[in-house]
Design a protein around this motif. Structure first.
Motif, PDB file in Angstrom:
ATOM      1  N   GLY A  87       0.814  -1.219   0.000  1.00 37.49           N
ATOM      2  CA  GLY A  87       0.000   0.000   0.000  1.00 37.49           C
ATOM      3  C   GLY A  87       0.840   1.257   0.000  1.00 37.49           C
ATOM      4  N   THR A  88       1.932   1.256   0.761  1.00 40.77           N
ATOM      5  CA  THR A  88       2.824   2.409   0.798  1.00 40.77           C
ATOM      6  C   THR A  88       3.446   2.660  -0.566  1.00 40.77           C
ATOM      7  OG1 THR A  88       3.350   2.066   3.139  1.00 40.77           O
ATOM      8  CG2 THR A  88       4.925   3.338   1.842  1.00 40.77           C
TER       9      THR A  88
ATOM     10  N   ARG B  88       0.751   4.057  -2.823  1.00 41.85           N
ATOM     11  CA  ARG B  88       0.409   5.427  -2.421  1.00 41.85           C
ATOM     12  C   ARG B  88       1.444   6.424  -2.893  1.00 41.85           C
ATOM     13  NH1 ARG B  88       1.647   6.221   3.460  1.00 41.85           N
ATOM     14  NH2 ARG B  88       3.686   6.619   2.479  1.00 41.85           N
TER      15      ARG B  88
ATOM     16  N   GLU C  13      -5.021  11.595  -8.826  1.00 40.28           N
ATOM     17  CA  GLU C  13      -5.822  11.009  -7.753  1.00 40.28           C
ATOM     18  C   GLU C  13      -4.948  10.053  -6.946  1.00 40.28           C
ATOM     19  OE1 GLU C  13      -9.881   8.312  -7.096  1.00 40.28           O
ATOM     20  OE2 GLU C  13      -9.366   9.131  -9.068  1.00 40.28           O
TER      21      GLU C  13
ATOM     22  N   PHE D 288      -3.666   7.230  -4.320  1.00 41.47           N
ATOM     23  CA  PHE D 288      -4.132   5.893  -3.988  1.00 41.47           C
ATOM     24  C   PHE D 288      -4.200   5.748  -2.478  1.00 41.47           C
ATOM     25  CE2 PHE D 288      -3.762   1.325  -3.399  1.00 41.47           C
ATOM     26  CZ  PHE D 288      -4.501   0.809  -4.454  1.00 41.47           C
ATOM     27  N   ASP D 289      -5.272   5.136  -1.984  1.00 45.35           N
ATOM     28  CA  ASP D 289      -5.430   4.922  -0.545  1.00 45.35           C
ATOM     29  C   ASP D 289      -4.634   3.693  -0.134  1.00 45.35           C
ATOM     30  OD1 ASP D 289      -6.208   4.536   2.076  1.00 45.35           O
ATOM     31  OD2 ASP D 289      -8.301   5.052   1.723  1.00 45.35           O
ATOM     32  N   GLY D 290      -3.369   3.896   0.182  1.00 41.63           N
ATOM     33  CA  GLY D 290      -2.486   2.795   0.524  1.00 41.63           C
ATOM     34  C   GLY D 290      -2.867   2.098   1.817  1.00 41.63           C
ATOM     35  N   ASP D 291      -3.322   2.846   2.800  1.00 42.76           N
ATOM     36  CA  ASP D 291      -3.703   2.240   4.083  1.00 42.76           C
ATOM     37  C   ASP D 291      -4.877   1.279   3.899  1.00 42.76           C
ATOM     38  OD1 ASP D 291      -1.728   3.626   5.413  1.00 42.76           O
ATOM     39  OD2 ASP D 291      -3.038   5.307   5.941  1.00 42.76           O
ATOM     40  N   ALA D 292      -5.854   1.694   3.113  1.00 39.24           N
ATOM     41  CA  ALA D 292      -7.008   0.828   2.865  1.00 39.24           C
ATOM     42  C   ALA D 292      -6.576  -0.420   2.093  1.00 39.24           C
ATOM     43  CB  ALA D 292      -8.082   1.593   2.088  1.00 39.24           C
ATOM     44  N   TYR D 293      -5.637  -0.257   1.170  1.00 39.27           N
ATOM     45  CA  TYR D 293      -5.144  -1.397   0.392  1.00 39.27           C
ATOM     46  C   TYR D 293      -4.466  -2.410   1.302  1.00 39.27           C
ATOM     47  CZ  TYR D 293      -2.705  -3.977  -3.295  1.00 39.27           C
ATOM     48  OH  TYR D 293      -2.240  -4.949  -4.130  1.00 39.27           O
TER      49      TYR D 293
END
Length: 209
Positions: free
Chosen positions: A177-178, A181, A189, A191-196
């Motif tokens: 995710g990091t 992101r 736009e 990317f929601d790395g934490d949600a991933y």
């Protein structure tokens, strides 16, 4: 051009003057014998190398030991399990059917290299042989073996690859995710790395096959 750059076979021979060890030649055969078949049957993981118009590709392939089937001494069958749908390897095989494989076995120092050619098959009977968790592979790679040989354990020993004491704490490295992101931060736009990262473990479990 740097004077230390190697650009010819003669220069390479100077750097590597020792003759090829006899075992390095003897070990290569043009088929899978009983010994090499035993290694393939024990391997849960191999790295697949292909080449195509868009460049080289090297991708991991893994499943329960024995997922690669030795159909006969010249033929391997490999189910194509669910992945990210980039299908880079498969696209390459449509234009250049040459294939290289490097098999690893946890706890075993030697690796196994297999080179050959491959075709892709969606034969229903063939795919049915590789059903797992109620799911069929999208296709099966049918590999014609041209060369098979083991690679000595030096690289694995140097890497201390199978030593659990040297396993890296995954928290010390960037998560998937990091990485996504930070790369997407340059786009319009983010990317929601934490949600991933949060959803990834369950998504992997749900989409193994």
């Amino acid at each position: 051009m740097t004077p230390h750059r190697i650009t010819s076979l003669d220069q390479l021979a100077v750097v590597y003057p020792n003759p090829v060890a006899p075992a390095s030649v003897i070990k290569e055969i043009d088929h899978v014998d009983a010994n090499y078949g035993a290694l393939i049957a024990a391997s849960p993981f191999f790295v697949l190398a292909t080449n195509g118009p868009e460049g080289l590709d090297c991708s991991p392939r893994g499943d329960q030991p024995g997922f690669v089937t030795v159909s006969d001494a010249k033929t391997l069958l490999i189910p194509d399990r669910r992945g990210n749908n980039r299908i880079d390897s498969l696209k390459n095989l449509l234009s250049d059917n040459r294939i290289g494989m490097l098999f690893l076995i946890p706890g075993y120092g030697e690796t196994l290299r297999v080179n050959g050619t491959a075709v892709l098959s969606t034969d229903p009977g063939l795919c049915a042989r590789f059903e797992m968790a109620g799911k069929l592979p999208a296709c099966v790679m049918v590999v014609t073996v041209e060369a098979a040989y083991f690679q000595c354990s030096r690289a694995v020993v140097r890497a201390d690859l199978w030593n659990p004491a040297v396993q890296v704490d995954k928290r010390s490295l960037p998560s998937a995710g990091t990485i996504l992101r930070d790369i997407s931060a340059r786009a319009t736009e983010a990317f929601d790395g934490d949600a991933y990262d949060k959803a990834l473990p369950e998504r992997v479990k749900a989409t193994l096959y």
